[in-house]
Design a protein around this motif. Structure first.
Motif, PDB file in Angstrom:
ATOM      1  N   GLU A 153       0.856  -1.192   0.000  1.00  0.00           N
ATOM      2  CA  GLU A 153       0.000   0.000   0.000  1.00  0.00           C
ATOM      3  C   GLU A 153       0.890   1.238   0.000  1.00  0.00           C
ATOM      4  N   ALA A 154       1.563   1.434  -1.111  1.00  0.00           N
ATOM      5  CA  ALA A 154       2.520   2.527  -1.245  1.00  0.00           C
ATOM      6  C   ALA A 154       2.563   2.976  -2.692  1.00  0.00           C
ATOM      7  N   CYS A 155       2.502   4.288  -2.896  1.00  0.00           N
ATOM      8  CA  CYS A 155       2.596   4.806  -4.261  1.00  0.00           C
ATOM      9  C   CYS A 155       3.971   4.529  -4.854  1.00  0.00           C
ATOM     10  N   THR A 156       4.951   4.216  -3.999  1.00  0.00           N
ATOM     11  CA  THR A 156       6.314   3.954  -4.454  1.00  0.00           C
ATOM     12  C   THR A 156       6.601   2.469  -4.672  1.00  0.00           C
ATOM     13  N   SER A 157       5.619   1.595  -4.528  1.00  0.00           N
ATOM     14  CA  SER A 157       5.894   0.160  -4.625  1.00  0.00           C
ATOM     15  C   SER A 157       6.405  -0.218  -6.016  1.00  0.00           C
ATOM     16  N   THR A 158       7.327  -1.183  -6.047  1.00  0.00           N
ATOM     17  CA  THR A 158       7.906  -1.642  -7.328  1.00  0.00           C
ATOM     18  C   THR A 158       7.006  -2.711  -7.925  1.00  0.00           C
ATOM     19  N   ALA A 159       5.846  -2.304  -8.396  1.00  0.00           N
ATOM     20  CA  ALA A 159       4.824  -3.249  -8.844  1.00  0.00           C
ATOM     21  C   ALA A 159       5.178  -3.931 -10.160  1.00  0.00           C
ATOM     22  N   ARG A 160       6.060  -3.317 -10.943  1.00  0.00           N
ATOM     23  CA  ARG A 160       6.484  -3.930 -12.221  1.00  0.00           C
ATOM     24  C   ARG A 160       7.978  -4.240 -12.128  1.00  0.00           C
ATOM     25  N   ILE A 161       8.319  -5.519 -12.187  1.00  0.00           N
ATOM     26  CA  ILE A 161       9.712  -5.948 -12.078  1.00  0.00           C
ATOM     27  C   ILE A 161      10.140  -6.503 -13.433  1.00  0.00           C
ATOM     28  N   LEU A 162      11.059  -5.786 -14.076  1.00  0.00           N
ATOM     29  CA  LEU A 162      11.510  -6.131 -15.422  1.00  0.00           C
ATOM     30  C   LEU A 162      12.873  -6.803 -15.310  1.00  0.00           C
ATOM     31  N   VAL A 163      12.960  -8.066 -15.729  1.00  0.00           N
ATOM     32  CA  VAL A 163      14.178  -8.855 -15.555  1.00  0.00           C
ATOM     33  C   VAL A 163      14.704  -9.298 -16.915  1.00  0.00           C
ATOM     34  N   HIS A 164      16.007  -9.120 -17.136  1.00  0.00           N
ATOM     35  CA  HIS A 164      16.606  -9.581 -18.382  1.00  0.00           C
ATOM     36  C   HIS A 164      16.364 -11.078 -18.520  1.00  0.00           C
ATOM     37  N   ARG A 165      15.989 -11.488 -19.717  1.00  0.00           N
ATOM     38  CA  ARG A 165      15.573 -12.873 -19.943  1.00  0.00           C
ATOM     39  C   ARG A 165      16.634 -13.880 -19.495  1.00  0.00           C
ATOM     40  N   SER A 166      17.898 -13.515 -19.639  1.00  0.00           N
ATOM     41  CA  SER A 166      18.973 -14.441 -19.276  1.00  0.00           C
ATOM     42  C   SER A 166      19.060 -14.696 -17.778  1.00  0.00           C
ATOM     43  N   ARG A 167      18.439 -13.824 -16.969  1.00  0.00           N
ATOM     44  CA  ARG A 167      18.495 -13.970 -15.510  1.00  0.00           C
ATOM     45  C   ARG A 167      17.115 -14.238 -14.903  1.00  0.00           C
ATOM     46  N   ALA A 168      16.108 -14.364 -15.750  1.00  0.00           N
ATOM     47  CA  ALA A 168      14.730 -14.425 -15.257  1.00  0.00           C
ATOM     48  C   ALA A 168      14.463 -15.666 -14.410  1.00  0.00           C
TER      49      ALA A 168
ATOM     50  N   PRO B   2      -0.180  -6.138  -2.325  1.00  0.00           N
ATOM     51  CA  PRO B   2       1.032  -6.955  -2.446  1.00  0.00           C
ATOM     52  C   PRO B   2       1.036  -7.905  -3.637  1.00  0.00           C
ATOM     53  N   ILE B   3       0.859  -7.359  -4.826  1.00  0.00           N
ATOM     54  CA  ILE B   3       0.856  -8.148  -6.060  1.00  0.00           C
ATOM     55  C   ILE B   3       2.029  -7.703  -6.923  1.00  0.00           C
ATOM     56  N   ALA B   4       3.047  -8.569  -7.039  1.00  0.00           N
ATOM     57  CA  ALA B   4       4.242  -8.263  -7.834  1.00  0.00           C
ATOM     58  C   ALA B   4       4.115  -8.873  -9.219  1.00  0.00           C
ATOM     59  N   CYS B   5       4.419  -8.087 -10.226  1.00  0.00           N
ATOM     60  CA  CYS B   5       4.339  -8.532 -11.620  1.00  0.00           C
ATOM     61  C   CYS B   5       5.743  -8.609 -12.213  1.00  0.00           C
ATOM     62  N   VAL B   6       6.148  -9.806 -12.648  1.00  0.00           N
ATOM     63  CA  VAL B   6       7.454  -9.975 -13.271  1.00  0.00           C
ATOM     64  C   VAL B   6       7.281 -10.083 -14.777  1.00  0.00           C
ATOM     65  N   MET B   7       8.040  -9.270 -15.497  1.00  0.00           N
ATOM     66  CA  MET B   7       8.075  -9.308 -16.957  1.00  0.00           C
ATOM     67  C   MET B   7       9.528  -9.461 -17.398  1.00  0.00           C
ATOM     68  N   THR B   8       9.732 -10.048 -18.556  1.00  0.00           N
ATOM     69  CA  THR B   8      11.089 -10.224 -19.080  1.00  0.00           C
ATOM     70  C   THR B   8      11.323  -9.303 -20.273  1.00  0.00           C
ATOM     71  N   TYR B   9      12.596  -9.019 -20.519  1.00  0.00           N
ATOM     72  CA  TYR B   9      12.977  -8.217 -21.683  1.00  0.00           C
ATOM     73  C   TYR B   9      14.292  -8.752 -22.233  1.00  0.00           C
ATOM     74  N   ASP B  10      14.574  -8.434 -23.518  1.00  0.00           N
ATOM     75  CA  ASP B  10      15.791  -8.918 -24.175  1.00  0.00           C
ATOM     76  C   ASP B  10      16.845  -7.846 -24.346  1.00  0.00           C
ATOM     77  N   ASP B  11      16.451  -6.582 -24.424  1.00  0.00           N
ATOM     78  CA  ASP B  11      17.423  -5.504 -24.562  1.00  0.00           C
ATOM     79  C   ASP B  11      16.970  -4.321 -23.730  1.00  0.00           C
ATOM     80  N   ILE B  12      17.929  -3.502 -23.311  1.00  0.00           N
ATOM     81  CA  ILE B  12      17.641  -2.450 -22.357  1.00  0.00           C
ATOM     82  C   ILE B  12      16.723  -1.385 -22.930  1.00  0.00           C
ATOM     83  N   ASP B  13      16.769  -1.156 -24.241  1.00  0.00           N
ATOM     84  CA  ASP B  13      15.855  -0.173 -24.834  1.00  0.00           C
ATOM     85  C   ASP B  13      14.402  -0.592 -24.628  1.00  0.00           C
TER      86      ASP B  13
END
Length: 505
Positions: A292-307, A399-410
């Motif tokens: 319950e925080a406006c600052t919560s890290t609700a979207r967690i973007l992880v490089h696919r190689s470390r996901a 308290p709902i964390a969302c993990v997404m993957t990405y392949d390049d930093i752009d």
């Protein structure tokens, strides 16, 4: 009698009494006043009733603040205001145990967090701005034949409209600087959790002149304050939609406002990340204060190689969190603040599942029969989330964390910047040069690198961009948010002023 009962009794006259509006140094409960219930989130039990302030009570509160401003507060020297703010800080520290229990019972958060963070920040905030009060002085400009004096003057009565999630923190973020700058205030707490703010108002009135700080509770009070013609400044923290409504009301009177609004913040885990740091930051950033925080890290973007590695370890961390009554010293995650918030968060979770997300890990909610009616949402880790899903776009405040993957930093930067919000973002990488470059590309008011230390923010500018609002709190420049500049120009006696003096007839 418990600490909570003692606070309630001293504030309102007894265990069954109604908590009133706080005006002119006392609680006010008008005959036949409309009230609303405050329930303990862990048990669903009613712990208090509070007066829902109507237009008349709001008018009384504003008038009280105006009298205190005109008769007393505006005439004090900066050094005298410093003394008062120091006394406020000491008074809050003297009541720390009582306030932490009260906050835990009405908000649901772990009491240990309320004590070591919320209440500590509250007292420290008054000390911090007390130390800055004498730095707010005017300026003298040499403009040749003209000498210009720039005076900083307080606005007068300031309305401080607060959310429910960190009552003591928001109390000091608003009240400490506005008082230091020479204003008086009317506070409106979140209706889900008004008790801590009302009690704080009573405590600070033990040392401040009567009427300098007043408080009114209930949803209608916020709208009445925002549109009040003699409120000259508004400082607001809350949901973006509510902030828009406040701004519309303020616009009718051209009232200046600071807006600290919502967030949909991204944590980017780069391919070179230290995974111990990444998991620690994700756990702190996402689950602290039940999410319950406006600052919560609700979207967690992880490089696919470390996901895979990240998800496995973050899953373990999520499952290890103890969900329970905030008064239990072992509790990590408390309940949602009320039934409405619980239902909202669970609806977001169901929406995510309907759109194809997967529950990768989840904590366990309490099985104690005493807590059976509590507003529980288990800490949850979702995978298979895409940026288009509702759960990845809208602020959840749970308290709902969302993990997404990405392949390049752009791609990661594009996803991070793809929301209408811009409050915080975080980067996990040992390469500080890379982090500095990426920080410049992120659309957010605050960037965390290899940490998520919100608990050490006093003295740093706090605020966002885009739909997360405008204005900055918590630091020295915040004082200037609560004064306006007045220009006074005099002949300096050096050189001629063209056209002056005017020719005589």
């Amino acid at each position: 009698m418990s600490i909570f009962a003692e606070a309630k009794s001293s504030a309102t006259g007894g265990e069954t009494a109604v908590w009133g509006a706080f005006i002119d140094g006392r609680f006010v409960v008008p005959p036949r006043a409309k009230t609303f219930e405050v329930r303990e989130p862990a048990t669903d039990e009613v712990i208090a009733s509070v007066v829902e302030a109507d237009d008349d009570l709001v008018e009384q509160a504003v008038a009280s603040a105006r009298r205190a401003y005109e008769d007393v507060w505006r005439h004090l020297s900066p050094r005298e205001r410093t003394g008062y703010l120091r006394a406020v800080a000491d008074a809050i520290r003297d009541h720390a145990d009582e306030l932490s229990e009260l906050e835990s019972r009405e908000v649901g958060k772990p009491r240990r967090d309320a004590l070591r963070f919320d209440i500590s920040f509250c007292s420290s905030g008054f000390d911090y701005f007390a130390g800055l009060t004498e730095t707010l002085h005017g300026e003298l400009l040499d403009q040749g034949p003209i000498e210009t004096r720039v005076l900083y003057e307080p606005y007068g009565v300031v309305a401080a409209i607060l959310p429910f999630n960190w009552p003591p923190i928001h109390f000091t973020k608003k009240l400490a600087p506005l008082l230091a700058a020479g204003n008086t205030g009317v506070v409106k707490p979140g209706e889900q959790a008004p008790l801590t703010v009302l009690r704080l108002t009573e405590i600070v009135n033990q040392v401040l002149p009567e009427g300098v700080v007043n408080a009114v509770a209930g949803r209608p009070a916020g709208a009445a304050l925002a549109g009040h013609p003699t409120v000259e400044r508004i400082t607001f923290t809350g949901a973006t939609a509510t902030g828009r409504a406040v701004l519309k009301s303020a616009a009718e009177n051209v009232t200046y406002a600071t807006m600290e609004l919502g967030g949909k913040n991204a944590l980017i885990v780069l391919d070179d990340a230290d995974m111990d740091v990444a998991v620690a930051v994700a756990t702190e950033g996402m689950f602290y204060n039940q999410g319950e925080a406006c600052t919560s890290t609700a979207r967690i973007l992880v490089h696919r190689s470390r996901a895979d590695e990240f998800v496995e370890r973050f899953s373990d961390a999520t499952r290890s969190l103890k969900v329970g009554d905030g008064l239990d010293p072992e509790t990590d995650i408390g309940p949602m603040v009320d039934r409405t918030q619980q239902e909202k968060v669970l609806a977001h979770l169901q929406s995510a599942l309907d759109e194809g997300a997967t529950v990768q890990a989840q904590g366990a909610i309490p099985t104690d029969s005493r807590l059976a009616k509590g507003y529980w949402v288990a800490p949850t880790l979702l995978t298979g989330v895409t940026p288009e899903m509702r759960v990845a776009r809208e602020e959840i405040f749970g308290p709902i964390a969302c993990v997404m993957t990405y392949d390049d930093i752009d791609t990661a930067i594009d996803i991070a910047n793809s929301t209408p919000y811009g409050l915080t973002a975080a980067l996990i990488t040992p390469d500080h040069f890379k982090a500095a470059q990426l920080a410049g590309r992120l659309d957010a008011g605050m960037i965390f690198v290899n940490n998520y230390m919100r608990r050490a923010f006093l003295g740093s500018p706090f605020g966002g961009i885009k739909g997360s609002g405008f204005g900055r709190e918590n630091w020295a420049e915040t004082l200037k948010e609560f004064v306006r500049a007045k220009t006074v120009r005099f002949p300096s006696g050096r050189g001629e002023i063209p056209g002056w003096p005017p020719p005589k007839d």
